[in-house]
Design an enzyme around this catalytic site. Structure first.
Site, PDB file in Angstrom:
ATOM      1  N   ASN A   1       0.814  -1.219   0.000  1.00  0.00           N
ATOM      2  CA  ASN A   1       0.000   0.000   0.000  1.00  0.00           C
ATOM      3  C   ASN A   1       0.851   1.274   0.000  1.00  0.00           C
ATOM      4  OD1 ASN A   1      -2.002  -1.850   0.050  1.00  0.00           O
ATOM      5  ND2 ASN A   1      -2.710  -1.419   2.134  1.00  0.00           N
TER       6      ASN A   1
ATOM      7  N   THR B   1     -16.102  37.710 -31.800  1.00  0.00           N
ATOM      8  CA  THR B   1     -16.930  37.276 -30.670  1.00  0.00           C
ATOM      9  C   THR B   1     -18.154  36.648 -31.319  1.00  0.00           C
ATOM     10  OG1 THR B   1     -18.103  39.382 -30.550  1.00  0.00           O
ATOM     11  CG2 THR B   1     -16.172  39.156 -29.133  1.00  0.00           C
ATOM     12  N   HIS B   2     -18.716  35.660 -30.672  1.00  0.00           N
ATOM     13  CA  HIS B   2     -19.853  34.909 -31.253  1.00  0.00           C
ATOM     14  C   HIS B   2     -19.528  34.399 -32.657  1.00  0.00           C
ATOM     15  CE1 HIS B   2     -22.227  36.818 -28.014  1.00  0.00           C
ATOM     16  NE2 HIS B   2     -21.546  37.901 -28.350  1.00  0.00           N
TER      17      HIS B   2
ATOM     18  N   SER C   1      -7.619  13.197 -49.064  1.00  0.00           N
ATOM     19  CA  SER C   1      -8.802  12.348 -49.092  1.00  0.00           C
ATOM     20  C   SER C   1      -8.617  11.314 -50.186  1.00  0.00           C
ATOM     21  CB  SER C   1     -10.032  13.204 -49.387  1.00  0.00           C
ATOM     22  OG  SER C   1     -11.051  12.400 -49.947  1.00  0.00           O
TER      23      SER C   1
ATOM     24  N   LYS D   1      -8.653  17.902 -51.450  1.00  0.00           N
ATOM     25  CA  LYS D   1      -8.686  18.123 -50.002  1.00  0.00           C
ATOM     26  C   LYS D   1      -7.344  17.979 -49.304  1.00  0.00           C
ATOM     27  CE  LYS D   1     -12.105  17.238 -47.518  1.00  0.00           C
ATOM     28  NZ  LYS D   1     -13.042  16.433 -46.755  1.00  0.00           N
TER      29      LYS D   1
ATOM     30  N   ASN E   1      -6.678  17.694 -45.319  1.00  0.00           N
ATOM     31  CA  ASN E   1      -7.402  17.651 -44.045  1.00  0.00           C
ATOM     32  C   ASN E   1      -6.476  17.927 -42.858  1.00  0.00           C
ATOM     33  OD1 ASN E   1      -9.728  16.948 -45.441  1.00  0.00           O
ATOM     34  ND2 ASN E   1      -9.260  14.760 -45.294  1.00  0.00           N
TER      35      ASN E   1
ATOM     36  N   GLU F   1      -7.673  17.932 -35.731  1.00  0.00           N
ATOM     37  CA  GLU F   1      -8.911  17.201 -35.425  1.00  0.00           C
ATOM     38  C   GLU F   1      -8.678  16.113 -34.380  1.00  0.00           C
ATOM     39  OE1 GLU F   1     -11.404  16.407 -39.143  1.00  0.00           O
ATOM     40  OE2 GLU F   1      -9.454  16.997 -39.930  1.00  0.00           O
TER      41      GLU F   1
ATOM     42  N   TYR G   1      -6.670   2.186   2.184  1.00  0.00           N
ATOM     43  CA  TYR G   1      -6.439   1.619   0.855  1.00  0.00           C
ATOM     44  C   TYR G   1      -7.533   0.625   0.484  1.00  0.00           C
ATOM     45  CZ  TYR G   1      -4.612  -0.981  -3.058  1.00  0.00           C
ATOM     46  OH  TYR G   1      -4.487  -1.569  -4.287  1.00  0.00           O
TER      47      TYR G   1
ATOM     48  N   GLN H   1      -6.233   0.304  -7.773  1.00  0.00           N
ATOM     49  CA  GLN H   1      -5.452  -0.302  -8.854  1.00  0.00           C
ATOM     50  C   GLN H   1      -5.923   0.227 -10.218  1.00  0.00           C
ATOM     51  OE1 GLN H   1      -4.058  -4.364  -8.492  1.00  0.00           O
ATOM     52  NE2 GLN H   1      -5.221  -4.904 -10.311  1.00  0.00           N
TER      53      GLN H   1
ATOM     54  N   LYS I   1      -4.331   3.407 -12.578  1.00  0.00           N
ATOM     55  CA  LYS I   1      -3.120   3.429 -13.412  1.00  0.00           C
ATOM     56  C   LYS I   1      -3.408   3.662 -14.891  1.00  0.00           C
ATOM     57  CE  LYS I   1      -0.888   1.561  -9.783  1.00  0.00           C
ATOM     58  NZ  LYS I   1      -2.184   1.471  -9.077  1.00  0.00           N
TER      59      LYS I   1
HETATM   60  N1  ARG Z   1      -1.510  -3.481  -7.626  1.00  0.00           N
HETATM   61  C1  ARG Z   1      -1.972  -2.813  -6.453  1.00  0.00           C
HETATM   62  C2  ARG Z   1      -2.447  -1.399  -6.814  1.00  0.00           C
HETATM   63  O1  ARG Z   1      -2.216  -0.980  -7.856  1.00  0.00           O
HETATM   64  C3  ARG Z   1      -0.900  -2.746  -5.457  1.00  0.00           C
HETATM   65  C4  ARG Z   1      -1.333  -2.645  -4.037  1.00  0.00           C
HETATM   66  C5  ARG Z   1      -1.985  -3.903  -3.615  1.00  0.00           C
HETATM   67  N2  ARG Z   1      -2.252  -3.896  -2.223  1.00  0.00           N
HETATM   68  C6  ARG Z   1      -3.017  -4.828  -1.635  1.00  0.00           C
HETATM   69  N3  ARG Z   1      -3.192  -4.725  -0.376  1.00  0.00           N
HETATM   70  N4  ARG Z   1      -3.576  -5.784  -2.311  1.00  0.00           N
HETATM   71  O2  ARG Z   1      -3.038  -0.718  -6.024  1.00  0.00           O
END
Ligand code: ARG
Length: 467
Positions: free
Chosen positions: A113, A158-159, A280, A286, A288, A293, A320, A325, A328
């Site tokens: 953690n 503007t607008h 295109s 064209k 683009n 975009e 925690y 998790q 990420k």
């Molecule tokens: N892979 C976990 C995460 O991204 C790591 C921490 C896991 N901790 C646990 N007590 N299971 O948060």
């Protein structure tokens, strides 16, 4: 692999469900944190040996083993395994295989953690610095573009209606201001990222004699987190970074939208470098503006990541929870998206060809000096509201005759207001109009030159991460 061999397998008598590994693994994406994970482990182990929790020999073995693993990962020789769930357990398991008993001592006084919170903070700190450097490149490119166009006249809107003439350099410096604030926001966010959770262990801290300040210093954190429960649990620093990132992308998207409009034949104000456009397959005429975009599209994606992160966090009780998790992938995606977009923008901005004649004639055609005529009448002692009315009549007349304001002619103008004299033509002309807006923040070419100088100084003084 049976669960007895999992690092947490001790209390379990039944194997996990067949889907469990696929569902709970994070190593397929969090393996990116390997460098930070290893640095954090070495700092932790050094501190443990300094405080007599493990021996110096054990620390040396741990450090050598982890450095070997680092080299293997960087060579592409490391076997990541989903059965080991995440980056942390993959590395710790490999370490124990390599050095034996000492490897099992690494996790003393620590938990995944505080480990994962430490890793993410270290990782984000570095990527945030890369974002800052790329943002600086974009700003520098914009300021140089502005420097070339301090006197280029275009209609300001503007607008989406032609409003008053402005200089193109002034417009580009408006973009730079947006990014200046973004940069400052990211720098401010960095302060709250760069705080060490290490030593907070699972949630309550640890009974081993840890020196949190020592590990924080080794890992170049500014300070240590002051509450262990908060330190292992909150991901507000991830959300804050993504929020600042969503603003960067929103600004890029607004600029992209202007480039899309301006490069269309209807405006024909700019030409984007061929390298950043596509053709295109069926319409040969064209060109683009794909980069612009896609940027507009990618800003939606980064805002989506922000929403994901807020939703992941909002229902979590202290401390925690495994929900975290899920932070990420949105975080990594935001980092990648921003870095790539900023990089391509920095390359594209210098290729923007500016069609100054088209900008000038659009400004002349849009009655954009009507406000100047009203201000002229005010200077001749006519109240602004009356002046506004008179000019409205003049514009209606010019629209009907399909002519620009200067073409209306003095005799006709005098019919609308006796106060109008020969000197009116100076204010009806675009040049006079922009020159008259001569104060801090105004569009007058002299002011824009001054703003370019100031922006250059600010950017040159910035210390940026080498990219
Ligand atoms: N892979 C976990 C995460 O991204 C790591 C921490 C896991 N901790 C646990 N007590 N299971 O948060």
């Amino acid at each position: 692999m049976n669960d007895q061999s999992k690092l947490w397998g001790g209390r379990f008598s039944q194997p996990t469900h067949i889907l469990m590994e696929q569902f709970s693994q994070s190593v397929s994406f969090d393996h990116r944190l390997y460098k930070q994970d290893i640095a954090g482990s070495i700092a932790h182990a050094r501190m443990l040996s300094r405080n007599g929790v493990i021996s110096e020999t054990e620390f040396n073995d741990i450090e050598c083993g982890l450095n070997e693993i680092l080299a293997e990962i960087e060579r592409g020789d490391f076997q990541w395994s989903e059965s080991m769930e995440d980056v942390h357990m993959n590395i710790e398991f490999a370490l124990t295989q390599k050095i034996g008993e000492a490897g099992k001592k690494l996790h003393t006084g620590r938990s995944r953690n505080d480990q994962v919170a430490t890793d993410v903070r270290l990782y984000l700190r570095e990527e945030l610095d890369v974002v800052g450097a790329l943002l600086t490149l974009v700003q520098k490119a914009l300021v140089e573009l502005a420097a070339q166009h301090t006197d280029t006249i275009m209609p300001g809107f503007t607008h989406m209606q032609s409003a008053q003439p402005v200089t193109f350099g002034h417009h580009v410096l408006a973009w730079n201001e947006m990014f200046q604030r973004d940069y400052e926001r990211l720098q401010d966010c960095r302060k709250r990222v760069n705080i060490s959770p290490l030593g907070c262990a699972a949630l309550a801290g640890t009974s081993y004699p840890v020196d949190r300040e020592m590990t924080a210093k080794e890992l170049e954190f500014d300070t240590v987190a002051l509450n262990s429960l908060d330190a292992v649990s909150d991901r507000d620093f991830v959300i804050e970074f993504n929020a600042a990132g969503a603003l960067v992308m929103m600004h890029l998207s607004r600029i992209a939208e202007e480039l899309v409009l301006w490069s269309s034949p209807a405006f024909d104000f700019v030409d984007l470098g061929d390298q950043f456009c596509t053709g295109s397959s069926i319409m040969p005429q064209k060109k683009n503006p794909d980069v612009a975009e896609i940027t507009r599209g990618k800003s939606g994606r980064v805002t989506g990541n922000l929403m994901s992160l807020l939703m992941i966090m909002k229902g979590q009780p202290l401390t925690y929870n495994r929900d975290n998790q899920e932070d990420k992938e949105p975080l990594f995606d935001t980092i990648d998206t921003m870095q790539l977009t900023l990089q391509i923008f920095a390359a594209m901005v210098p290729t923007i060809g500016v069609k100054t004649d088209n900008m000038l004639s659009a400004a002349a055609a849009g009655y954009s000096t009507a406000t100047d005529l009203a201000d002229y009448l005010v200077r001749k002692q006519i109240p602004f509201r009356d002046a506004h009315e008179i000019v409205g009549n003049v514009v209606a007349y010019a629209v009907e005759k399909r002519i620009d304001l200067p073409a209306v002619g003095l005799d006709q103008l005098k019919i609308f207001s006796a106060a109008i004299e020969e000197d009116v033509f100076r204010v009806l002309e675009l040049q006079g109009s922009v020159e008259s807006r001569n104060h801090i923040g105004g569009t007058a070419p002299d002011r824009v030159r001054e703003a370019v100088d100031n922006a250059r100084k600010l950017l040159d003084a910035r210390e940026v991460y080498p990219v």
